[in-house]
Write an enzyme that holds these catalytic residues in place. Structure first.
Site, mmCIF file in Angstrom:
data_model
loop_
_atom_site.group_PDB
_atom_site.id
_atom_site.type_symbol
_atom_site.label_atom_id
_atom_site.label_comp_id
_atom_site.label_asym_id
_atom_site.label_seq_id
_atom_site.Cartn_x
_atom_site.Cartn_y
_atom_site.Cartn_z
ATOM 1 N N ARG A 1 -7.389 -10.432 74.964
ATOM 2 C CA ARG A 1 -6.091 -10.245 75.620
ATOM 3 C C ARG A 1 -5.083 -11.346 75.343
ATOM 4 O O ARG A 1 -3.898 -11.113 75.378
ATOM 5 C CB ARG A 1 -6.283 -10.108 77.142
ATOM 6 N N VAL A 2 -5.536 -12.572 75.096
ATOM 7 C CA VAL A 2 -4.539 -13.623 74.897
ATOM 8 C C VAL A 2 -4.576 -14.227 73.502
ATOM 9 O O VAL A 2 -3.664 -14.931 73.100
ATOM 10 C CB VAL A 2 -4.698 -14.766 75.938
#
Ligand code: ATP
Ligand code: MG
Length: 553
Positions: free
Chosen positions: A411-412
């Protein structure tokens, strides 16, 4: 009572007290008697002050009293009510706190886990042999601390910091408690630097950033440990320290991981924390916190750290075991209610802080029959910043690492991916998605139109180039060479089975004829136009060479 009688009585009492003071079980009641006696003496002395002949004697007694009082220690004492299976229930100990340490008569220490109105629950940090109900236990007044510092690098230790590698006691720079507050939001900064795992499929499609928490999830024997160990090996030239925490893993598995780390020169920057299945459950429960504390010291020194928790299913099981033994109410799947808190407070300690240092966490969790919606895996999926899902079917078909790209996500990490990899990965992802759509035709051997056939063939080649041998992490430069060749169609006239040998020969060729390509990409993370044309030229040259050299089938 005359003064001389009182003095004699005092001296006798002092003698008794001297003996009692050296006894650890010395009780407060006796100190009270002592206080009363000395009070009486003072009162008596006030009355008889004019009698100067007693002055000398009183002086001697007072000096003696001073000496005695320095030897007297107050200790919180409790009694063992119940003991067994690595836990104990105690009564007494009015001043002890949760997380405090108690010591049993055998010298074994215990950690206070729970406080109740009339008893407290303790988990044992050593064997319970020799301790029985009714024995005394004393509070040490301390919290559990473990040694931390640079001397732990290259060592294999227990969660209490005791050496397991036969290399002598660990020299500590400091002793830190296991439960520490994670850095606050003001001290943190967003994840923006890439952490190379050396595994093509992860670095290209599921990039991990420094300070990220990426879960590795899969059934047993699907290569979870292999992915994490390869990520450690990839830090060889990256100036990142690593901590590998083995929780309840078979001793043979842990030993083979340590041997791999040693053989590949990774112990120079790695610390291994081991809690085996036959250790008390308390040690298995504490192991990840110990590993994290060791990592946090390195963070404080301004270092980037990669920590692997192998695996948190075993950690949750150890905690469930302790909780059930302590008769806490069981919740879903018999885990205690605070199991989510247990893992979130551990993983919250992974961070990217403003001075540039970071702790990247790779927790591992085992699923059963690919069920990622079981309690512990879903908890961890919701805590972490993404997951790498390993698929047993793919693994059994020989597609290794068996990463299921569809179910995996980071996700990051995208923000942290190097620019050169980002330009290639978009294309790669698109073609793999197209391949997924038409792959079932390939499986059934259906007759397909030429366009679909082309998509299938390209997809199969991409899948093949994303496979990677065990313990052979690749530098960014070499990963780019492979992916560039795949995306630009160099593999189209290479037979599927030849792809591994084609790739190996290609790396060797590029290394020999254009070493600057790898060096430049590694250093800059960019692909300039010049570099791109150099790359195209050298790959064409290699392709021609390969077609000439290739053994005729
Ligand atoms: P467990 O659930 O028992 O912890 P695991 O999921 O951690 O297993 P590993 O121990 O990493 O799995 O790997 C299982 C086996 O697969 C090992 O024998 C390992 O050598 C092999 N293996 C893993 N990855 C690869 C790979 N990329 N190439 C070849 N073999 C591999
Ligand atoms: Mg494993």
């Amino acid at each position: 009572m005359s003064t001389s009688e009182l003095t004699k009585k005092m001296q006798k009492r002092i003698e008794q007290l001297r003996v009692a003071a050296s006894d650890e079980t010395f009780h407060k009641a006796e100190v009270q008697t002592y206080d009363e006696l000395s009070h009486n003496l003072r009162e008596e002395r006030k009355k008889k002050r004019p009698q100067a002949r007693l002055g000398g004697l009183t002086g001697v007694v007072t000096t003696d009293l001073d000496n005695v009082s320095s030897n007297v220690k107050f200790k919180d004492v409790g009694t063992v009510q119940h003991i067994g299976n690595g836990v104990a229930t105690l009564s007494g100990l009015p001043h002890v706190r949760t997380d405090g340490l108690v010591e049993f008569s055998t010298g074994v220490r215990g950690l206070v886990l729970n406080l109740d109105h009339n008893h407290l629950d303790v988990i044992l940090l050593g064997a319970d042999e020799g301790i029985s109900g009714g024995d005394l236990a004393t509070s040490t007044g301390e919290r559990l601390r473990i040694p931390v510092g640079p001397r732990l690098i290259g060592r294999v230790v227990t969660p209490l910091g005791d050496p397991l590698d036969g290399g002598g006691q660990v020299t500590a720079s400091d002793f830190w408690v296991l439960e520490r507050n994670p850095p606050g939001i003001v001290q943190r900064e967003p994840v923006h630097e890439s952490l190379q795992t050396g595994i093509k499929i992860i670095d290209a499609l599921l990039p991990i950033g420094k300070g990220q928490r990426e879960l590795i999830v899969g059934d047993r024997q699907t290569g979870k440990t292999a992915v994490a160990v390869d990520a450690i090996l990839a830090q060889r030239d990256e100036d990142v320290n690593c901590v590998y925490v083995a929780i309840g893993q078979k001793k043979s598995t842990t030993l083979s991981v340590i041997e791999t780390l040693q053989a590949e020169g990774a112990m120079k920057y790695t610390t291994v924390v081991v809690a085996s299945p036959d250790d008390p459950p308390a040690l298995r429960y504490l192991a990840p916190y110990a590993g994290c504390t060791i990592a946090e010291y390195m963070l404080k020194m301004g270092r980037d750290v990669l920590i692997v928790y192998d695996d948190l299913s075993k950690h949750a099981d150890a905690y469930r075991e302790l909780s059930l033994l302590l008769r806490r109410p069981p919740g879903r799947e018999a885990y205690p209610g605070d199991i989510f808190y247990l893992h979130s407070r551990l993983l919250e300690r992974a961070c990217k802080v403003k001075n540039g240092a970071s702790i990247t966490a790779l927790p591992i969790v085992t699923t059963q029959r690919g069920n990622i919606s079981a309690y512990i895996p879903t908890n961890l999926i919701s805590i972490t910043d993404g997951q790498i899902v390993l698929d047993a079917d793919q693994f059994n078909r020989g597609i290794k690492p068996a990463v299921d790209v569809g179910k995996s996500v980071s996700r990051v990490g995208g923000a942290a991916q190097t620019r050169v990899m980002r330009t290639l990965s978009g294309d790669l992802r698109l073609r793999l998605a197209q391949f997924e759509e038409v792959a079932r035709f390939a499986r059934f051997g259906t007759d397909v139109d030429p366009e679909t056939r082309r998509q299938i063939e390209t997809g199969q080649r991409l899948q093949a180039i994303l496979m990677q041998n065990l313990h052979q992490p690749l530098s960014l430069g070499m990963q780019i060479v492979s992916l560039f060749a795949a995306v630009n169609g160099s593999l189209n006239d290479v037979a599927l089975d030849d792809i591994p040998s084609y790739e190996a020969a290609m790396h060797e060729f590029v290394d020999h004829h254009a070493p600057a390509i790898e060096i430049e990409i590694n250093q800059t993370g960019e692909m300039t136009d010049n570099l791109k044309s150099d790359m195209i030229a050298v790959l064409q040259e290699f392709h021609a060479y390969w077609l000439r050299k290739k053994p005729v089938a």
